[in-house]
Design an enzyme around this catalytic site. Structure first.
Site, mmCIF file in Angstrom:
data_model
loop_
_atom_site.group_PDB
_atom_site.id
_atom_site.type_symbol
_atom_site.label_atom_id
_atom_site.label_comp_id
_atom_site.label_asym_id
_atom_site.label_seq_id
_atom_site.Cartn_x
_atom_site.Cartn_y
_atom_site.Cartn_z
ATOM 1 N N GLU A 98 128.942 31.867 13.124
ATOM 2 C CA GLU A 98 127.841 32.083 14.729
ATOM 3 C C GLU A 98 126.692 32.500 14.064
ATOM 4 O O GLU A 98 126.185 33.347 13.456
ATOM 5 C CB GLU A 98 129.268 32.961 14.610
ATOM 6 C CG GLU A 98 128.508 33.417 16.066
ATOM 7 C CD GLU A 98 129.465 35.507 16.596
ATOM 8 O OE1 GLU A 98 129.444 36.430 15.583
ATOM 9 O OE2 GLU A 98 129.702 35.176 17.547
ATOM 10 N N LYS A 126 131.895 54.667 21.797
ATOM 11 C CA LYS A 126 130.884 54.320 21.194
ATOM 12 C C LYS A 126 130.090 53.249 21.434
ATOM 13 O O LYS A 126 131.031 52.559 21.549
ATOM 14 C CB LYS A 126 130.940 54.566 19.330
ATOM 15 C CG LYS A 126 129.233 55.246 19.403
ATOM 16 C CD LYS A 126 129.513 54.126 18.001
ATOM 17 C CE LYS A 126 128.951 52.911 17.452
ATOM 18 N NZ LYS A 126 127.514 53.337 18.153
ATOM 19 N N GLU A 152 138.447 41.988 19.126
ATOM 20 C CA GLU A 152 137.446 41.177 19.796
ATOM 21 C C GLU A 152 136.517 41.332 18.879
ATOM 22 O O GLU A 152 135.321 41.593 18.803
ATOM 23 C CB GLU A 152 137.228 41.549 21.253
ATOM 24 C CG GLU A 152 138.715 42.510 21.920
ATOM 25 C CD GLU A 152 139.424 40.839 22.211
ATOM 26 O OE1 GLU A 152 139.368 39.898 22.133
ATOM 27 O OE2 GLU A 152 140.558 41.093 22.908
ATOM 28 N N CYS A 199 130.467 36.646 23.198
ATOM 29 C CA CYS A 199 130.620 35.516 22.161
ATOM 30 C C CYS A 199 131.655 34.480 22.475
ATOM 31 O O CYS A 199 131.719 33.737 21.708
ATOM 32 C CB CYS A 199 132.293 36.268 21.537
ATOM 33 S SG CYS A 199 132.696 37.231 23.700
HETATM 34 P P1 NAD Z 1 128.604 44.498 15.199
HETATM 35 O O1 NAD Z 1 129.835 44.295 14.917
HETATM 36 O O2 NAD Z 1 127.186 44.791 14.390
HETATM 37 O O3 NAD Z 1 128.433 45.992 15.876
HETATM 38 C C1 NAD Z 1 129.714 46.638 17.146
HETATM 39 C C2 NAD Z 1 129.590 47.912 17.220
HETATM 40 O O4 NAD Z 1 129.976 48.327 16.383
HETATM 41 C C3 NAD Z 1 128.517 48.668 17.333
HETATM 42 O O5 NAD Z 1 128.840 49.618 18.298
HETATM 43 C C4 NAD Z 1 128.157 49.326 16.392
HETATM 44 O O6 NAD Z 1 127.157 50.043 15.860
HETATM 45 C C5 NAD Z 1 129.829 49.324 15.705
HETATM 46 N N1 NAD Z 1 129.870 49.416 14.153
HETATM 47 C C6 NAD Z 1 128.998 48.555 13.269
HETATM 48 N N2 NAD Z 1 129.792 49.045 12.250
HETATM 49 C C7 NAD Z 1 130.583 49.813 11.722
HETATM 50 C C8 NAD Z 1 131.592 50.356 11.567
HETATM 51 N N3 NAD Z 1 131.571 50.235 10.158
HETATM 52 N N4 NAD Z 1 132.273 51.342 11.829
HETATM 53 C C9 NAD Z 1 132.813 51.620 13.274
HETATM 54 N N5 NAD Z 1 131.935 50.459 14.412
HETATM 55 C C10 NAD Z 1 130.532 49.866 13.148
HETATM 56 O O7 NAD Z 1 128.166 43.467 16.601
HETATM 57 P P2 NAD Z 1 127.078 43.326 17.388
HETATM 58 O O8 NAD Z 1 125.979 42.662 16.650
HETATM 59 O O9 NAD Z 1 127.033 44.617 17.958
HETATM 60 O O10 NAD Z 1 127.605 42.374 18.960
HETATM 61 C C11 NAD Z 1 127.468 41.025 17.938
HETATM 62 C C12 NAD Z 1 128.684 40.609 17.915
HETATM 63 O O11 NAD Z 1 130.121 40.855 18.644
HETATM 64 C C13 NAD Z 1 129.132 38.991 17.895
HETATM 65 O O12 NAD Z 1 129.983 38.643 16.182
HETATM 66 C C14 NAD Z 1 130.199 38.175 19.249
HETATM 67 O O13 NAD Z 1 130.559 36.840 19.087
HETATM 68 C C15 NAD Z 1 130.910 39.771 19.235
HETATM 69 N N6 NAD Z 1 131.506 39.588 20.051
HETATM 70 C C16 NAD Z 1 133.258 39.606 20.450
HETATM 71 C C17 NAD Z 1 133.316 39.460 21.975
HETATM 72 C C18 NAD Z 1 134.443 39.331 22.428
HETATM 73 O O14 NAD Z 1 134.877 39.738 23.462
HETATM 74 N N7 NAD Z 1 135.466 38.844 21.341
HETATM 75 C C19 NAD Z 1 132.686 40.122 22.318
HETATM 76 C C20 NAD Z 1 130.764 40.198 22.948
HETATM 77 C C21 NAD Z 1 130.692 40.545 21.460
#
Ligand code: NAD
Length: 459
Positions: free
Chosen positions: A364, A168, A243, A277
């Site tokens: 963040e 997804k 992650e 990130c």
């Molecule tokens: P997010 O947590 O809002 O969403 C990430 C994914 O999770 C999306 O596909 C979203 O639809 C899904 N999601 C949301 N709620 C969910 C739930 N309740 N159950 C299951 N899935 C759910 O994050 P974002 O805004 O898309 O991305 C930004 C964040 O990601 C930042 O905090 C960034 O640091 C982090 N990030 C971390 C890494 C890493 O490797 N550590 C890499 C890239 C981004």
């Protein structure tokens, strides 16, 4: 207008409802995205496909990964254009960072799979060998900042180890995952091995995490979402890789080579509009070189090309941090304003004068906004670097003491005199609130398989 569809069991299908995909460049509607709420059809297709996929040899599955890489490579320009359209990032970044790496993820794991040796442990009277069985059906959930780059980083090792996949992508950037699905059907990847479904996180993301037949969840996203994912998956004893977010420090020591450090720290600050990130959103500079560093950093910032942020809602969040920074006593040294144009544009913003313990400097933000901090000793730099709840990455810029400082940073990855320099064999992941588990090379293989020990005595 692109009409994104779900890929389930080798067929492109649509649920009853869709929603809009909005361009960050000018706020126009660029695609329609399926609003999927039910995961059961994808689970059924994945369950049907897994036994024969898992029954192939590793080398046959490596050939499939190579075929996917070959096919994406032929279409690299189209891939980069879609990523740039969906995220607003400059074409050069979409091509050389996103598209390039997405292809390389498949290529890397194909080669890695071929190079894996049987793991054996000899005893005086017996031989142990390790069988790596597929887990079964795995759920892969990824964010919007590096859409196919991060999703393919999970898909490739999951497929390599014989699992069937329900992937997804972020609902904000679904286009390249849809494109990958099209490529995989074109090359005849067996039906149901890779299912890609779209929709909102709390709906279909949650449905994936809570489905009992999906045995492992690999999640990349925000720390708050990671907590929900962990709380949902843990009672079912699912394998879980998280992650999560970061608030990384770029530490410039007094003996840094500024010809390398200034462009390196700038890139770590603002590549992908600061929406990686691993970005160094806190810049720590030794007092003795502070003035020279800052004058060169601010001057080079003038010609640094960045795109918009991902959408207007995210820009509002970043703007609220710019306001908070002012309330907390920060001085805006550059940027801080919204350019007069449609889309989610925001000037790259540099703030100085804040306490390293302020909210702006510890939470963040995930955008083109950095805080600048002075320090007078190595100990002080380490204390500032380690003062947040996060522990993902960091960089140290120094001619002589880089390793020494790097080893004292509480994070999963530290670069010395470079940043985002990646060897895909090494462990990737965070400590503290930045996550649980590691991806990359053998760490991904370990996650996406069940290691079974078979201890044999034969004469
Ligand atoms: P997010 O947590 O809002 O969403 C990430 C994914 O999770 C999306 O596909 C979203 O639809 C899904 N999601 C949301 N709620 C969910 C739930 N309740 N159950 C299951 N899935 C759910 O994050 P974002 O805004 O898309 O991305 C930004 C964040 O990601 C930042 O905090 C960034 O640091 C982090 N990030 C971390 C890494 C890493 O490797 N550590 C890499 C890239 C981004």
């Amino acid at each position: 207008m692109i009409k994104v569809k779900n890929l389930i069991g080798g067929k492109f299908v649509l649920p009853a409802e869709c929603f809009d995909d909005i361009s960050p460049l000018d706020s126009s509607v660029i695609a329609q995205i399926p609003r999927t709420r039910d995961v059961s059809a994808a689970v059924k297709a994945a369950a049907l496909a897994q036994p024969s996929w898992g029954g192939l040899s590793i080398s046959e599955r490596c050939d499939w990964l190579d075929k996917i890489a070959d096919s994406l490579e032929l279409k690299i320009e189209e891939l980069a254009q879609l990523e740039s359209l969906d995220t607003g990032k400059p074409h050069e970044v979409a091509l050389n960072v996103d598209a390039e790496r997405s292809i390389n993820n498949f290529r890397f794991f194909a080669n890695f799979g071929r190079s894996m040796k049987e793991e054996t442990f000899e005893m005086k009277d017996a031989t142990n060998y390790i069988l790596r069985k597929p887990i079964g059906i795995v759920g892969l959930i990824s964010p919007w900042n590096l859409p196919l780059y991060l999703l393919s980083w999970k898909i490739a090792p999951a497929l390599l180890m014989g699992n069937s996949v329900i992937a997804k992508p972020s609902e904000i950037t679904p286009l390249t995952a849809y494109f990958l699905g099209q490529v995989c059907t074109e090359i005849g990847l067996p039906n149901g091995v890779l299912n890609i479904i779209h929709g909102y996180g709390p709906e279909i993301g949650h449905a994936i995490v809570e489905h009992p037949e999906i045995k492992a969840i690999s999640f990349t996203g925000g720390t708050a979402t990671g907590k929900i994912v962990a709380a949902t998956a843990a009672p079912m004893f699912k394998k879980l890789s998280l992650e999560l977010g970061g608030k990384n420090a770029s530490i410039v020591l007094d003996d840094a080579d500024l010809d390398i450090a200034v462009p390196g720290v700038l890139r770590a600050s603002f590549l992908n509009s600061g929406q990686i990130c691993l970005c160094g959103s806190r810049v720590l500079i030794h007092s003795s070189i502070y003035d020279e560093f800052m004058s060169r950093y601010l001057s080079e910032l003038q010609s640094f090309e960045i795109g918009p942020v991902i959408n207007e809602a995210h820009r509002s969040k970043i703007l609220s941090y710019i306001e908070l920074a002012k309330e907390e006593g920060g001085e805006i040294l550059a940027g801080g304003k919204v350019p007069d144009r449609p889309g989610a544009w925001l000037e790259p913003t540099v703030v100085a004068g804040l306490s390293h313990e302020s909210r702006t400097a510890t939470e963040e933000i995930f955008g083109p906004m950095v805080t600048i901090h002075r320090f007078d000793s190595d100990e002080e730099a380490i204390e500032i670097a380690n003062c947040t709840d996060y522990g993902l990455a960091g960089s140290v810029w120094s001619k002589n003491r880089g390793r020494q400082i790097a080893e004292k940073i509480d994070s999963g990855m530290v670069w010395v005199n470079t940043w985002l320099h990646r060897d895909l064999r090494v462990p990737f992941g965070g400590v503290k609130d930045s996550g649980v588990g590691r991806e990359g090379g053998m760490w991904s293989i370990g996650f996406f398989s069940e290691a079974v020990n078979i201890c044999v005595i034969e004469d």
